[in-house]
Design a protein around this motif. Structure first.
Motif, PDB file in Angstrom:
ATOM      1  N   MET A 228     -22.006  18.536   3.858  1.00  0.00           N
ATOM      2  CA  MET A 228     -21.813  19.675   2.964  1.00  0.00           C
ATOM      3  C   MET A 228     -22.422  20.943   3.539  1.00  0.00           C
ATOM      4  O   MET A 228     -23.226  20.901   4.464  1.00  0.00           O
ATOM      5  CB  MET A 228     -22.423  19.372   1.595  1.00  0.00           C
ATOM      6  CG  MET A 228     -23.929  19.172   1.563  1.00  0.00           C
ATOM      7  SD  MET A 228     -24.919  20.687   1.570  1.00  0.00           S
ATOM      8  CE  MET A 228     -24.521  21.374  -0.027  1.00  0.00           C
TER       9      MET A 228
ATOM     10  N   CYS B 198     -25.886  21.926   6.090  1.00  0.00           N
ATOM     11  CA  CYS B 198     -26.893  20.867   6.081  1.00  0.00           C
ATOM     12  C   CYS B 198     -26.654  19.913   7.256  1.00  0.00           C
ATOM     13  O   CYS B 198     -25.529  19.452   7.458  1.00  0.00           O
ATOM     14  CB  CYS B 198     -26.850  20.085   4.766  1.00  0.00           C
ATOM     15  SG  CYS B 198     -28.018  18.710   4.753  1.00  0.00           S
TER      16      CYS B 198
ATOM     17  N   CYS C 293     -31.849  19.030   3.685  1.00  0.00           N
ATOM     18  CA  CYS C 293     -31.109  18.426   2.572  1.00  0.00           C
ATOM     19  C   CYS C 293     -31.045  19.338   1.350  1.00  0.00           C
ATOM     20  O   CYS C 293     -32.048  19.869   0.900  1.00  0.00           O
ATOM     21  CB  CYS C 293     -31.774  17.108   2.200  1.00  0.00           C
ATOM     22  SG  CYS C 293     -30.930  16.280   0.831  1.00  0.00           S
ATOM     23  N   MET C 294     -29.845  19.514   0.836  1.00  0.00           N
ATOM     24  CA  MET C 294     -29.655  20.352  -0.346  1.00  0.00           C
ATOM     25  C   MET C 294     -29.348  19.496  -1.580  1.00  0.00           C
ATOM     26  O   MET C 294     -28.823  19.981  -2.567  1.00  0.00           O
ATOM     27  CB  MET C 294     -28.549  21.371  -0.096  1.00  0.00           C
ATOM     28  CG  MET C 294     -28.904  22.319   1.043  1.00  0.00           C
ATOM     29  SD  MET C 294     -27.786  23.705   1.183  1.00  0.00           S
ATOM     30  CE  MET C 294     -28.520  24.832  -0.007  1.00  0.00           C
ATOM     31  N   GLY C 295     -29.665  18.211  -1.480  1.00  0.00           N
ATOM     32  CA  GLY C 295     -29.535  17.335  -2.649  1.00  0.00           C
ATOM     33  C   GLY C 295     -28.113  16.931  -2.968  1.00  0.00           C
ATOM     34  O   GLY C 295     -27.810  16.546  -4.086  1.00  0.00           O
ATOM     35  N   SER C 296     -27.245  17.018  -1.982  1.00  0.00           N
ATOM     36  CA  SER C 296     -25.850  16.658  -2.209  1.00  0.00           C
ATOM     37  C   SER C 296     -25.433  15.560  -1.229  1.00  0.00           C
ATOM     38  O   SER C 296     -24.303  15.533  -0.746  1.00  0.00           O
ATOM     39  CB  SER C 296     -24.975  17.912  -2.050  1.00  0.00           C
ATOM     40  OG  SER C 296     -23.656  17.646  -2.430  1.00  0.00           O
ATOM     41  N   CYS C 297     -26.360  14.649  -0.951  1.00  0.00           N
ATOM     42  CA  CYS C 297     -26.145  13.625   0.073  1.00  0.00           C
ATOM     43  C   CYS C 297     -24.941  12.739  -0.241  1.00  0.00           C
ATOM     44  O   CYS C 297     -24.258  12.262   0.655  1.00  0.00           O
ATOM     45  CB  CYS C 297     -27.370  12.750   0.216  1.00  0.00           C
ATOM     46  SG  CYS C 297     -28.897  13.668   0.329  1.00  0.00           S
TER      47      CYS C 297
ATOM     48  N   ASN D 122     -29.210  17.461   7.719  1.00  0.00           N
ATOM     49  CA  ASN D 122     -30.204  16.426   7.462  1.00  0.00           C
ATOM     50  C   ASN D 122     -29.528  15.051   7.522  1.00  0.00           C
ATOM     51  O   ASN D 122     -28.336  14.954   7.801  1.00  0.00           O
ATOM     52  CB  ASN D 122     -30.869  16.687   6.111  1.00  0.00           C
ATOM     53  CG  ASN D 122     -32.269  16.140   6.086  1.00  0.00           C
ATOM     54  OD1 ASN D 122     -32.472  14.936   6.122  1.00  0.00           O
ATOM     55  ND2 ASN D 122     -33.246  17.021   6.025  1.00  0.00           N
ATOM     56  N   ILE D 123     -30.255  14.003   7.192  1.00  0.00           N
ATOM     57  CA  ILE D 123     -29.821  12.661   7.567  1.00  0.00           C
ATOM     58  C   ILE D 123     -28.405  12.287   7.125  1.00  0.00           C
ATOM     59  O   ILE D 123     -27.582  11.915   7.947  1.00  0.00           O
ATOM     60  CB  ILE D 123     -30.873  11.590   7.119  1.00  0.00           C
ATOM     61  CG1 ILE D 123     -30.552  10.239   7.722  1.00  0.00           C
ATOM     62  CG2 ILE D 123     -31.011  11.527   5.626  1.00  0.00           C
ATOM     63  CD1 ILE D 123     -30.844  10.142   9.184  1.00  0.00           C
ATOM     64  N   SER D 124     -28.087  12.407   5.835  1.00  0.00           N
ATOM     65  CA  SER D 124     -26.753  11.982   5.386  1.00  0.00           C
ATOM     66  C   SER D 124     -25.672  12.860   5.998  1.00  0.00           C
ATOM     67  O   SER D 124     -24.651  12.366   6.494  1.00  0.00           O
ATOM     68  CB  SER D 124     -26.655  12.031   3.856  1.00  0.00           C
ATOM     69  OG  SER D 124     -27.622  11.202   3.295  1.00  0.00           O
ATOM     70  N   CYS D 125     -25.883  14.165   5.940  1.00  0.00           N
ATOM     71  CA  CYS D 125     -24.885  15.080   6.495  1.00  0.00           C
ATOM     72  C   CYS D 125     -24.802  14.913   8.009  1.00  0.00           C
ATOM     73  O   CYS D 125     -23.713  14.940   8.590  1.00  0.00           O
ATOM     74  CB  CYS D 125     -25.223  16.527   6.119  1.00  0.00           C
ATOM     75  SG  CYS D 125     -25.051  16.844   4.348  1.00  0.00           S
TER      76      CYS D 125
HETATM   77  S1  FES Z   1     -28.543  15.314   3.758  1.00  0.00           S
HETATM   78 FE1  FES Z   1     -27.169  16.950   3.425  1.00  0.00          FE
HETATM   79  S2  FES Z   1     -27.267  17.222   1.300  1.00  0.00           S
HETATM   80 FE2  FES Z   1     -28.689  15.649   1.646  1.00  0.00          FE
END
Ligand code: FES
Length: 155
Positions: A131, A81, A122-126, A83-86
């Motif tokens: 991750m 992932c 995002c895989m919902g594990s932000c 996406n933003i948090s990762c």
């Molecule tokens: S941004 Fe990676 S799991 Fe949500």
């Protein structure tokens, strides 16, 4: 190409729970991926025929969701992932590190068919970013050291 007897029985059970065969698209595609390893064009046609829906509908669903593999993957499918948090916590560095370690570009599989690396949303594990998913398992709070340990153990 044909579902196992077990999957055909599951399909019959599912049909009792859903109002239309179209609404079975996701669970039946998932079943197909579990049995065949990926969703080939033949698998799309097979599922469309089973559900009595147009192949283009199946194609649209398969290509929309990254969880469906549209080509064969290795024993370990590393879905990183970014996406933003990762991404903020090093997801891109982890992605690049894995590709470098395995000498792969995104989407490729190692010659021994052991590893495939893809980049996912995002895989919902932000909350436990960064991750990656390896097949059905989440590897969370990743560091480069954790990645290296995993790759070493999985070789
Ligand atoms: S941004 Fe990676 S799991 Fe949500």
């Amino acid at each position: 190409m044909k579902f196992s007897d077990e999957n055909l029985s599951k399909l019959e059970e599912l049909k009792k729970k859903y109002p239309t065969t179209k609404s079975l698209t996701l669970p039946v595609l998932w079943m197909a991926q579990r049995q065949f390893g990926w969703i080939s064009p033949e698998a799309m046609e097979y599922v469309a025929e089973l559900l009595d829906v147009p192949v283009k509908l199946i194609y649209g669903v398969v290509t929309f969701y990254t969880m469906f593999n549209t080509r064969p993957v290795g024993k370990y499918h590393l879905q990183v992932c970014t996406n933003i948090s990762c991404g903020l916590l090093g997801g891109e560095e982890i992605r690049d590190h894995i590709c470098q370690k395995l000498n792969l570009k995104l989407g490729e599989t190692t010659g021994d068919e052991r590893f495939t690396v893809t980049e996912v949303e995002c895989m919902g594990s932000c909350g436990t970013a960064p991750m990656m998913a390896v097949n059905d398992d989440y590897h969370e709070n990743l560091t480069l050291e954790k990645v290296d340990r995993f790759l070493q153990e999985a070789r």
